[in-house]
Enzyme design. Structure first.
Site, PDB file in Angstrom:
ATOM      1  N   HIS B 130      72.550   2.619  52.589  1.00 38.98           N
ATOM      2  CA  HIS B 130      72.197   3.648  53.563  1.00 38.98           C
ATOM      3  C   HIS B 130      73.381   3.937  54.478  1.00 38.98           C
ATOM      4  O   HIS B 130      74.328   3.153  54.551  1.00 38.98           O
ATOM      5  CB  HIS B 130      71.001   3.199  54.413  1.00 38.98           C
ATOM      6  CG  HIS B 130      69.681   3.385  53.734  1.00 38.98           C
ATOM      7  ND1 HIS B 130      69.186   2.471  52.818  1.00 38.98           N
ATOM      8  CD2 HIS B 130      68.740   4.380  53.808  1.00 38.98           C
ATOM      9  CE1 HIS B 130      68.006   2.898  52.379  1.00 38.98           C
ATOM     10  NE2 HIS B 130      67.711   4.053  52.962  1.00 38.98           N
ATOM     11  N   LYS B 134      71.612   3.337  60.458  1.00 39.53           N
ATOM     12  CA  LYS B 134      70.258   2.803  60.259  1.00 39.53           C
ATOM     13  C   LYS B 134      70.122   1.487  61.028  1.00 39.53           C
ATOM     14  O   LYS B 134      71.009   0.634  60.993  1.00 39.53           O
ATOM     15  CB  LYS B 134      70.034   2.567  58.759  1.00 39.53           C
ATOM     16  CG  LYS B 134      68.603   2.210  58.389  1.00 39.53           C
ATOM     17  CD  LYS B 134      68.447   2.212  56.857  1.00 39.53           C
ATOM     18  CE  LYS B 134      67.085   1.660  56.438  1.00 39.53           C
ATOM     19  NZ  LYS B 134      65.948   2.348  57.053  1.00 39.53           N
TER      20      LYS B 134
END
Lengths: 248, 248, 248, 248
Positions: B130, B134
């Site tokens: 990701h 995040k």
């Protein structure tokens, strides 16, 4: 024809090296030695280069014996300490010892590319995949790759890769070595693989190596045997020292 | 033409949903609501399905309001607790609420394939990648994938994947969730990716999804809007409930 | 203990099958036959299942001989014509013949996942990678994958994947089989790999298999030997027929 | 503060360049020009470097105008012919023009790594993936990569990669450019990706780039603007000319 001795000739790697040397037009196998053989100028039989695939406990002694016999020596091992290195160094006034942690050309190039790319990307991480019988994690190659990336980033004035993670109770972010995250996968079906990930906004660069058979080490072994004489006398580490790579 | 309301219509996702609904031949947008609007039968304006992209704190209230208005509702959220679920359930006697943690069709299929493949392989691990902003690791999707793999292995009589690791001081082996190792990469250049690795002697199977733009969620949103009426009344979870997948 | 005969027991694959059968707790090897052996009830020695790894020219005769001996038979071959099939069918009233083009479980699952995923994506392409000694391109598995994808797309009302290519003088777009583009890579270092690519706006789904050692076929061979008796009598094609996969 | 002009400032790329220049601490935006503006020393407003993202038909004229104004110029284009090059060369006695076919740093590095790796592997192939609206196949970057690989192999005394293919009726082996096989995938979900595959017995090395957003070009644009003054006067091609890469 360059004269070659193989030490540990009956082992898993040694027996493949014997075949690889026999298959190379410009190399001549003059001695196959194993654990019951003495290591002397006589048994080395005029070899210009000895190739040692035994184990870290005896390889220093082998390097000394080769040096006494006036023979360059290539050692396939990832296991030497700094003390080992200092121990053999004085004996290498007239000959060369080349310690090679990884003979896979793909792995050597991957590490080099990692060093070159690191300064140009905001993010960098390393994933390595190995068979599930491996005892240690991460692999030595992955740890070294993290170090190489870290050094290149520092030189370019970059700090650690950005990471907003606040919640990671189970350790999914993996190891952080030299400021670089390293992940180790263990799964049947792999021998040794490594994936180096670089990222900027809108782009990623992946360098990946997969080795699936010990045969992959033979081109590196042959390359080292052919080129070791070009090195200065003394101790050298890494297959890249005998490859014609551009200067950094 | 099925009549659709969008709740949170000015948000990042909501505004894309408005465009997607307008672009679908068989859907008619009858209401665009946002935080200053009441949520009543009147403002829902005859909608058969409401699509809610707001936030977990208000979505239960929205589900209740839709139920009172006799309108099915689709909620895009990964954040409901069991208490939330129990709270809304009694209101859903005559309508449907569909909670969707991930609208990406590739992610839904990847999890399904993971469930099917798990019983046939000695080893299984999950890597997710990701963007570095995040906050949590691993992702909810990766954790759920690990659970799904674990359940399928248990049903097939398989224990944990083999792993001889003895030395891992820095945590390179990552998180172990439901007995399955999960690794989280955070790097600029990714939005959300997942790689599921299965291995047997001599073979690996990889299922990988990469999402690079929120546009990827729209086909799933439209699919859900079209098919939610086929579900029984009450609460349902997951986009797979409205896809025509073979029965397990 | 199920009684097993191996036909072609001295060949590359057959000798591995002998070892795999010996290693399986619930299978008993009762006959190892090769080209100089007759194939009769006597030499099959009470086998319930025969496993044939010989060649397409003789495998039909082997199937007939097994049928006459009342023994189920598994044939590893990609080479049967429709005429071959018709030739053996009448003999299979009381026994089963299972023709398996690919015993790798990862490859069987990949094709199945391709069939399931195909209807949900705008684009689909197939890349296969093999060692450079392979004579034909693309591989039978890749061609079959293209067919399976094509059928699933048609069923879902999808035409060919979008492709605006106007200039491709050198054929970089590869083969188009059943309307699906298929690419064949030939490189040292691969045994057999396949990558199936699905794409929607903002997302891709990849299903990839890598096989690196013939060992990968053994779990499939053992699975087939264990489960062939569950099939109806007659001829069956594909390892998936003996796997517990959800109904399509 | 280095003074920068953007030509084509209202276009898709130009408007991003405007933002990127404004965001860079050491660059000052002194002129935003578009199709209705004259290109003179006056409108360039003292710029040291002009960045041109217009189109191949007008970029030569723009280069001449910048040269007359004593301003270095960077042109983002893959479309110049040899005649174009010859046309502008005489004007560049005192200034620099840098033509950049691809500003993505990952793509520039991938090509460089391809050149370095090519001599060490028996096999090499190139796969590129793009969105399905692209008109030509293969991409200019992939064709150039093939050329770079071919040149490095020749220098090292290597011929074409081994390939036993005899049957390939449908063209699955793709294009052969400079003796290197190149495959073009077109699928929704990609912007521009490239995978370069190298193989030896038992090992593969993959270099892969994925670009998913035009944002990926900005670091390269800024890098070029900062470093163009280090180049000799005259015409230069490629972003690598302004990167600090080791000498080949």
């Amino acid at each position: 024809m360059k004269k070659i001795a193989v030490i540990g000739a009956e082992g898993r790697m040694g027996s493949q090296v014997v075949r690889a040397v026999n298959a190379a037009d410009d190399l001549e196998l003059v001695a196959e030695l194993d654990r019951n053989d003495d290591l002397t100028a006589e048994t080395l039989n005029g070899a210009e280069v000895a190739i040692d695939f035994t184990n870290p406990q005896v390889s220093q002694a082998h390097v000394l014996a080769c040096a006494m016999a006036g023979c360059d020596v290539i050692v396939g091992t990832s296991g030497w300490s700094e003390a080992d290195t200092k121990f053999v160094l004085p004996a290498l006034e007239k000959t060369r010892a080349l310690i090679v942690p990884n003979f896979a050309i793909s792995a050597v190039l991957a590490m080099r590319f990692a060093a070159e790319a690191a300064r140009y990307f905001e993010s960098a991480e390393v994933i390595e995949m190995h068979h599930p019988d491996k005892l240690d994690a991460p692999s030595g190659t992955a740890a070294h790759t993290a170090q190489v990336i870290s050094e290149a980033r520092k030189e370019a004035g970059l700090g650690d890769s950005p990471d907003a993670t606040e919640y990671d109770e189970d350790g999914a972010r993996g190891a952080k070595l030299h400021g670089v995250h390293v992940h180790a996968v263990r799964a049947r079906g792999y021998m040794a693989s490594e994936e180096i990930i670089f990222g900027n906004a809108g782009e990623t660069l992946i360098v990946r190596t997969d080795t699936t058979d010990r045969a992959c080490y033979m081109p590196g072994v042959v390359l080292a045997a052919r080129n070791i004489h070009r090195l200065s006398t003394g101790l050298h580490i890494g297959l890249d020292t005998v490859m014609d790579l551009p200067n950094e």
